[in-house]
Design a protein around this motif. Structure first.
Motif, PDB file in Angstrom:
ATOM      1  N   THR A 170       3.414 101.777 111.024  1.00  0.00           N
ATOM      2  CA  THR A 170       1.906 102.454 111.052  1.00  0.00           C
ATOM      3  C   THR A 170       1.718 103.331 109.759  1.00  0.00           C
ATOM      4  N   ILE A 171       0.709 103.264 109.298  1.00  0.00           N
ATOM      5  CA  ILE A 171       0.349 103.680 107.632  1.00  0.00           C
ATOM      6  C   ILE A 171      -0.827 104.568 107.766  1.00  0.00           C
ATOM      7  N   ARG A 172      -0.809 105.990 107.934  1.00  0.00           N
ATOM      8  CA  ARG A 172      -1.689 106.650 108.020  1.00  0.00           C
ATOM      9  C   ARG A 172      -2.613 106.823 106.799  1.00  0.00           C
ATOM     10  N   GLU A 173      -3.729 107.705 106.804  1.00  0.00           N
ATOM     11  CA  GLU A 173      -4.713 107.947 105.942  1.00  0.00           C
ATOM     12  C   GLU A 173      -4.273 108.278 104.679  1.00  0.00           C
ATOM     13  N   PHE A 174      -4.740 107.655 103.569  1.00  0.00           N
ATOM     14  CA  PHE A 174      -4.634 108.223 102.161  1.00  0.00           C
ATOM     15  C   PHE A 174      -3.227 108.038 101.318  1.00  0.00           C
ATOM     16  N   CYS A 175      -2.393 107.053 102.028  1.00  0.00           N
ATOM     17  CA  CYS A 175      -1.153 106.644 101.414  1.00  0.00           C
ATOM     18  C   CYS A 175      -1.378 105.593 100.122  1.00  0.00           C
ATOM     19  N   THR A 176      -0.489 105.701  99.134  1.00  0.00           N
ATOM     20  CA  THR A 176      -0.544 104.975  98.060  1.00  0.00           C
ATOM     21  C   THR A 176       0.875 104.391  97.681  1.00  0.00           C
ATOM     22  N   PHE A 177       0.994 103.045  97.967  1.00  0.00           N
ATOM     23  CA  PHE A 177       2.134 102.480  97.814  1.00  0.00           C
ATOM     24  C   PHE A 177       2.010 101.495  96.431  1.00  0.00           C
ATOM     25  N   ASN A 178       2.667 101.422  95.271  1.00  0.00           N
ATOM     26  CA  ASN A 178       2.635 100.957  94.325  1.00  0.00           C
ATOM     27  C   ASN A 178       3.737  99.320  94.461  1.00  0.00           C
ATOM     28  N   ILE A 179       3.218  98.588  93.693  1.00  0.00           N
ATOM     29  CA  ILE A 179       4.067  97.449  93.132  1.00  0.00           C
ATOM     30  C   ILE A 179       5.252  97.762  92.470  1.00  0.00           C
ATOM     31  N   GLY A 180       6.129  96.920  92.408  1.00  0.00           N
ATOM     32  CA  GLY A 180       7.669  97.267  91.569  1.00  0.00           C
ATOM     33  C   GLY A 180       7.011  97.118  90.000  1.00  0.00           C
ATOM     34  N   SER A 181       8.221  97.407  89.495  1.00  0.00           N
ATOM     35  CA  SER A 181       8.060  97.233  87.770  1.00  0.00           C
ATOM     36  C   SER A 181       9.322  96.127  87.632  1.00  0.00           C
ATOM     37  N   PRO A 182       9.070  95.735  86.281  1.00  0.00           N
ATOM     38  CA  PRO A 182      10.169  94.817  85.837  1.00  0.00           C
ATOM     39  C   PRO A 182      11.426  95.430  85.607  1.00  0.00           C
ATOM     40  N   GLY A 183      11.670  96.772  85.129  1.00  0.00           N
ATOM     41  CA  GLY A 183      12.599  97.472  85.000  1.00  0.00           C
ATOM     42  C   GLY A 183      13.499  97.871  85.959  1.00  0.00           C
ATOM     43  N   GLY A 184      12.745  97.722  87.333  1.00  0.00           N
ATOM     44  CA  GLY A 184      13.537  98.126  88.636  1.00  0.00           C
ATOM     45  C   GLY A 184      13.564  96.878  89.672  1.00  0.00           C
ATOM     46  N   GLY A 185      13.574  95.531  89.228  1.00  0.00           N
ATOM     47  CA  GLY A 185      13.846  94.461  90.097  1.00  0.00           C
ATOM     48  C   GLY A 185      12.338  93.909  90.617  1.00  0.00           C
ATOM     49  N   GLY A 186      11.170  94.707  90.307  1.00  0.00           N
ATOM     50  CA  GLY A 186      10.194  93.919  90.585  1.00  0.00           C
ATOM     51  C   GLY A 186       9.356  94.123  91.934  1.00  0.00           C
ATOM     52  N   ILE A 187      10.051  94.857  92.754  1.00  0.00           N
ATOM     53  CA  ILE A 187       9.800  94.869  94.264  1.00  0.00           C
ATOM     54  C   ILE A 187       9.798  96.209  94.904  1.00  0.00           C
ATOM     55  N   THR A 188       8.668  96.678  95.179  1.00  0.00           N
ATOM     56  CA  THR A 188       8.673  97.970  96.196  1.00  0.00           C
ATOM     57  C   THR A 188       8.746  97.579  97.606  1.00  0.00           C
ATOM     58  N   ARG A 189       9.593  97.855  98.397  1.00  0.00           N
ATOM     59  CA  ARG A 189       9.702  97.345  99.685  1.00  0.00           C
ATOM     60  C   ARG A 189       9.694  98.291 100.945  1.00  0.00           C
ATOM     61  N   VAL A 190       9.262  97.936 101.865  1.00  0.00           N
ATOM     62  CA  VAL A 190       9.105  98.773 103.129  1.00  0.00           C
ATOM     63  C   VAL A 190       9.808  98.212 104.357  1.00  0.00           C
ATOM     64  N   HIS A 235       6.798 102.974  92.159  1.00  0.00           N
ATOM     65  CA  HIS A 235       7.367 101.454  92.106  1.00  0.00           C
ATOM     66  C   HIS A 235       8.924 101.538  92.264  1.00  0.00           C
ATOM     67  N   ASP A 236       9.179 100.388  93.048  1.00  0.00           N
ATOM     68  CA  ASP A 236      10.568  99.975  93.025  1.00  0.00           C
ATOM     69  C   ASP A 236      11.257 100.804  94.254  1.00  0.00           C
ATOM     70  N   CYS A 237      10.752 101.493  95.019  1.00  0.00           N
ATOM     71  CA  CYS A 237      11.143 102.192  96.018  1.00  0.00           C
ATOM     72  C   CYS A 237      11.670 100.986  97.152  1.00  0.00           C
TER      73      CYS A 237
END
Length: 264
Positions: free
Chosen positions: A87-107, A121-123
């Motif tokens: 469940t992702i409520r209002e006004f959330c911001t999830f960014n993609i990853g970056s090359p320096g951190g593996g390239g993936i943000t993952r939930v 990025h990269d969380c």
């Protein structure tokens, strides 16, 4: 047919399951994939190389898959991957990853993410977590399963948050938060262990007792971290049932960098 509102803009390259619902004025880019049963509310933007699993509820005004807030980013095809039943409520911001951190943000799966949550990025977020309103994660943060972040919690980049831990409202995490620990303050300090949460999740009395002993070793006996590790390792001799919890704690402590340390 996928239930896409007439005012939504969905790129022909996007891959949406036939059971996906898309609300008014939402924009979905060409590299987005959305799994069965997921609902996307009005006025959302889903972009980048974003993959969203099954049965997620994405409320209005979310931005998922935008490029990282990283000056070094140069347009590489990094990703945002979201699992199932979140469940992702209002006004959330999830960014993609970056090359320096593996390239993936993952939930992961079964997370409850309230309004204005930011995942940089990269969380990496595990399963069954709860992020209260305005929880903010800088880049490269790792969050274990069953974590609860109180409202307005802010987390420094590269910090690790152990499974079953919890923060109070307005907590500032500048160091790693070990498993099971409840913390509060700016910067955060350890206050107790999440005993009630463990009981609700089915932890036996023996396992909860072992967690209490870990808390004493880390925070109540004025021990060095190395000696505390040794005391925690010895708990298995007294309570074999605590083996997975002890192993998780020791593994977490072994991965903590000396520069950052743990919340004390």
């Amino acid at each position: 047919m996928t239930a896409i509102h007439a005012t939504a803009i969905v790129d022909p390259g996007a891959e949406l399951d036939s059971t996906v619902t898309v609300g008014p004025y939402t924009v979905i880019g060409p590299h987005v994939k959305v799994g069965a049963g997921t609902t996307v509310g009005p006025h959302c933007v889903l972009e980048g190389h974003t993959t969203i699993g099954r049965d997620n509820r994405i409320f209005q005004f979310n931005s998922l898959g935008a490029i990282p807030q990283d000056k070094k980013y140069a347009g590489e095809p990094c990703e945002l991957i979201i699992g199932d039943r979140n469940t992702i409520r209002e006004f959330c911001t999830f960014n993609i990853g970056s090359p320096g951190g593996g390239g993936i943000t993952r939930v992961g799966d079964d997370n409850w993410l309230m309004a204005y949550v930011h995942l940089a990025h990269d969380c990496v977020v595990g399963n069954h977590t709860i992020f209260a309103n305005n929880s903010q994660l800088a880049g490269h943060v790792e969050v274990g399963d069953w974590v609860i972040l109180g409202g307005f919690t802010v987390v420094h980049q590269f910090v690790k948050i152990g499974a079953h831990s919890m923060t109070a409202m307005c907590t500032m995490l500048l160091a790693d938060l070990p498993p099971f620990v409840m913390s509060q303050g700016q910067p955060a300090q350890a206050r107790s262990m999440n005993y009630e949460g463990l009981r609700r999740r089915g932890f036996s009395a023996a396992r909860v007792s072992a967690v209490k002993a870990m808390h004493k070793a880390l925070y109540r006996q004025d021990l060095t971290l190395q000696v505390a590790r040794e005391r925690i390792a010895d708990l298995v001799k007294i309570s074999p049932e605590s083996l997975p919890d002890v192993q998780m704690m020791l593994s977490f402590l072994d991965q903590t960098s000396p520069q950052r340390g743990i919340v004390r």
